[in-house]
Design an enzyme around this catalytic site. Sequence first.
Site, PDB file in Angstrom:
ATOM      1  N   CYS A 197       1.898   5.039  -2.817  1.00  0.00           N
ATOM      2  CA  CYS A 197       0.950   6.059  -3.234  1.00  0.00           C
ATOM      3  C   CYS A 197       0.899   6.029  -4.758  1.00  0.00           C
ATOM      4  CB  CYS A 197       1.350   7.432  -2.700  1.00  0.00           C
ATOM      5  SG  CYS A 197       3.018   7.925  -3.174  1.00  0.00           S
ATOM      6  N   THR A 198       0.161   6.938  -5.364  1.00  0.00           N
ATOM      7  CA  THR A 198      -0.096   6.845  -6.802  1.00  0.00           C
ATOM      8  C   THR A 198       1.189   6.800  -7.632  1.00  0.00           C
ATOM      9  OG1 THR A 198      -2.076   8.140  -6.366  1.00  0.00           O
ATOM     10  CG2 THR A 198      -1.474   7.815  -8.683  1.00  0.00           C
TER      11      THR A 198
END
Length: 310
Positions: A197-198
Amino acid sequence: MGTKSTRGTNSETRILLYYRFTPVADPTAVMLWQRTLCESLGLRGRIIISHHGINGTVGGSLTAVKQYIRRTREYPGFHDMEFKWSAGSAEDFPKLSVKVRDEIVSFGAADELRVDENGVVGGGTHLSPAEVDELVEKKRAAGDDVVFFDGRNAMEAQIGRFRGAVVPDVETTHDFLRELESGKYDDLKDRPVVTYCTGGIRCEVLSALMRNRGFNEVYQIDGGIVRYGEQFGDSGLWEGSLYVFDKRMHMEFSEDAVSLGTCMHCGTATNTYHNCANGDCRAMVLLCESCAGSPATAHCGRDGCAALVS
Ligand SMILES: [Zn+2]
Ligand SMILES: [Zn+2]
């Protein structure tokens, strides 16, 4: 404005991004302490506290954010919390918001998640960016492919993702439980799966939820896509642009970034997200400038929205 005029003066500013999973016995007390601390330092931003830890982004003067880090680390559970520095200031946030919630990332799994002093209990194995590439090499040599599993909202993956990644059908983080239990991904349960994820926070939870549901070999990337991209740019396993939650909307790790996004109406290459023209619809869609500029196509494609604007 030149760097010369700001260097070494009080006008330097920064944004801090941070999270820590650790047991918080009294989230309300921590919230009140954090709010007072931020107010006294003139910081703005958004902080969420739960029984599982803290997740925040705050901006202010360099002096203030340094002071904030020192004071926040005085809380035993936050003592070794990592802070990521970024360009920006208090002005990047409309106000200061410090809240207690059931979860610091909203999966709808507050009762399932367990944390101790070391973080989330039962999460995926942490890998550095270099270890991700090593794992892929090692598995390939053994005749197996690592599966990259996108831990973001599906919309974000339209402009960038790990090569060959599985992108679950997720509009909000709340949709993950339904997806994981749908049976769609059962063939991955005995495969090596790297969640990403980010910045890494969502995968702390997601990887634990996956392991609890029978995914046997789950990994997560320390620092997420951001750290992987900082290390490998566009010469590794990441492809395209990274969706970011600020005015920029997306960023690239180098000039060599490939363009993956396409306009949902006409297929033209674009990395630009637009709000659906229907003010009641919260969808963000990839549109080329031409389609975004025409009432007939400035919508997300759902029947209700298309009918409303045309
Ligand atoms: Zn178009
Ligand atoms: Zn819409």
